[in-house]
Design an enzyme around this catalytic site. Structure first.
Site, PDB file in Angstrom:
ATOM      1  N   ASP A   1       0.809  -1.207   0.000  1.00  0.00           N
ATOM      2  CA  ASP A   1       0.000   0.000   0.000  1.00  0.00           C
ATOM      3  C   ASP A   1       0.849   1.267   0.000  1.00  0.00           C
ATOM      4  O   ASP A   1       1.459   1.601   1.012  1.00  0.00           O
ATOM      5  CB  ASP A   1      -0.888  -0.057   1.250  1.00  0.00           C
ATOM      6  CG  ASP A   1      -1.778   1.146   1.403  1.00  0.00           C
ATOM      7  OD1 ASP A   1      -1.954   1.889   0.415  1.00  0.00           O
ATOM      8  OD2 ASP A   1      -2.305   1.347   2.510  1.00  0.00           O
TER       9      ASP A   1
ATOM     10  N   ASP B   1      -2.041   5.791  -5.083  1.00  0.00           N
ATOM     11  CA  ASP B   1      -2.347   4.855  -4.009  1.00  0.00           C
ATOM     12  C   ASP B   1      -2.654   3.460  -4.550  1.00  0.00           C
ATOM     13  O   ASP B   1      -3.745   3.201  -5.057  1.00  0.00           O
ATOM     14  CB  ASP B   1      -3.541   5.391  -3.222  1.00  0.00           C
ATOM     15  CG  ASP B   1      -3.885   4.540  -2.017  1.00  0.00           C
ATOM     16  OD1 ASP B   1      -3.188   3.551  -1.766  1.00  0.00           O
ATOM     17  OD2 ASP B   1      -4.867   4.872  -1.328  1.00  0.00           O
TER      18      ASP B   1
END
Length: 406
Positions: free
Chosen positions: A117, A298
């Site tokens: 992430d 992201d």
């Protein structure tokens, strides 16, 4: 996916954006495979991605939320002084919804599945301290000869309301065959209900150390660099499309030029808030113009989350219907839609009309793969964008990304 409290606070200050609303690709972790050695000067670490076949698609939840085979015979110094690379052929689940990767913790290694992430910076996972984590692969510090007690508490709350907490320790962390020594790990002893059914065992943050939960902790990428495991302070991300055969790869320390076409263009990154933030110039959908905004790159978010104004501009151009929960309903007929172009660093990057469709929910009614963030100025360039564009993340000063169309 989810977004750390730090992200939520930042976005709130800009107009309450909830970036990590995506259950996504909740997500990524490394999958060890056979490795190929290269010279130290070209040290690379490929971390392929693996999809999770058990997670269910949910656009609303998404809007609100990558020589291992015989390493037992090798010394630590041998492994860490040679480049270890590994590639695995992957399949995507339900149209590129989820990817996760596997890493090992401790000695002997214990495997956990993690979401890789770029929107957060903590490394945490389920442990045997967690009574509610019985469906997870739980790390047991008592079984590792390289574990050391730390004891500091940690707690993370994500923008979709999920949370986890526990205590810190240190142990060796092996990613794609390279071992990071004495990495601070966060062992969960409590997870919220949302994480109980989540397919991953935790999250490996690839953001900047400014947003780590426990002050002073170095991220895995920080340690890869400082311990000389990779020759360049970069990692590259390729997310494949199910429609093109799927697949995906994280490559630490290098660039896989076979995964993109054209030329990589360098774009400055604003990391003042700890995120991979780039300036997105005016874009377009068909003949309609989309205003500029700031975009956080992201990998942990499934959807393309646009600031409210820009989302409404895209929706109007596509005749999309606002579901009043952050999502939109659009036509399932690609012929009724237009490609979305986003200008970053003076270059246009395209999200094809077909990839603006998330899933069908009725007769010629589909959920859109874009949503609105609740912010006036900040958007989230999630996997809707990333599966169409190869991104190289360079975190040393000055930070930057390089982008090329896939």
């Amino acid at each position: 996916m989810k977004i750390t409290l730090c992200v939520a606070v930042i976005v709130a200050s800009l107009a309450a954006v909830d970036a990590r609303l995506v259950p996504h690709a909740a997500d990524f972790a490394l999958h060890p495979s056979s490795a190929t050695q290269t010279a130290p000067a070209k040290a690379l670490l490929r971390v392929p991605l693996k999809t999770n076949p058990h997670f269910k698609r949910n656009a609303r939840a998404a809007a609100l939320k990558a020589m291992n085979k015989y390493k037992m015979f090798q010394s630590d110094s041998f492994r860490n002084n040679l480049a270890s690379t590994g590639t695995v052929n992957l399949t995507d689940y339900e149209n590129d919804l989820l990817y996760y990767g596997e890493i090992t913790i401790g000695t002997p290694g214990q495997t956990v599945k993690l979401d890789f992430d770029t929107g957060s910076s903590d490394l945490w996972f389920a442990s045997t301290l967690c009574a509610r984590c019985i469906r997870k692969s739980r790390y047991d510090s008592n079984k590792s000869s390289t574990y050391h007690k730390d004891g500091r508490p940690w707690h993370i709350t994500y923008g979709d309301g999920t949370s986890s907490s526990g205590i810190c320790g240190t142990d060796d962390v092996t990613i794609g065959g390279l071992t990071i020594k004495n990495q601070t790990i966060e062992m969960a002893n409590k997870i919220s209900s949302g994480f109980i059914t989540d397919p991953s065992d935790g999250i490996l943050g690839l953001g900047f150390n400014k947003i780590v939960t426990v002050s002073g902790v170095k991220t895995p990428v920080d340690n890869m660099i400082s311990q000389g495991l990779i020759s360049e302070p970069i990692f590259s991300v390729f997310l494949g499309k199910g429609s093109n055969g799927g697949g995906g790869e994280y490559l630490f320390g290098g660039i896989n030029h076979s995964k993109f076409r054209g030329t990589l263009a360098t774009v400055p990154v604003d990391n003042s808030r700890g995120f991979w933030t780039v300036a997105v110039g005016s874009g377009s959908v068909g003949s309609s113009t989309i205003s500029h905004f700031s975009g956080i790159i992201d990998t942990g978010s499934t959807l393309l989350m646009l600031p409210d104004l820009q989302a409404s501009q895209v929706a109007k151009a596509l005749n999309a219907i606002d579901n009043e929960d952050g999502t939109y309903t659009i036509s399932c007929n690609v012929a009724d839609l237009h490609d979305l172009k986003l200008n970053i660093g003076g270059n246009d990057y395209i999200v094809p009309a077909a990839d603006l469709i998330f899933e069908q929910i009725g007769r010629n009614k589909c959920m859109a793969a874009f949503a609105y963030s609740g912010s006036n100025s900040v958007g989230i360039l999630g996997d809707t964008f990333l599966k169409n564009n190869y991104v190289v993340f360079q975190q040393e000063v000055p930070p930057s990304v390089q982008i090329a169309a896939i």
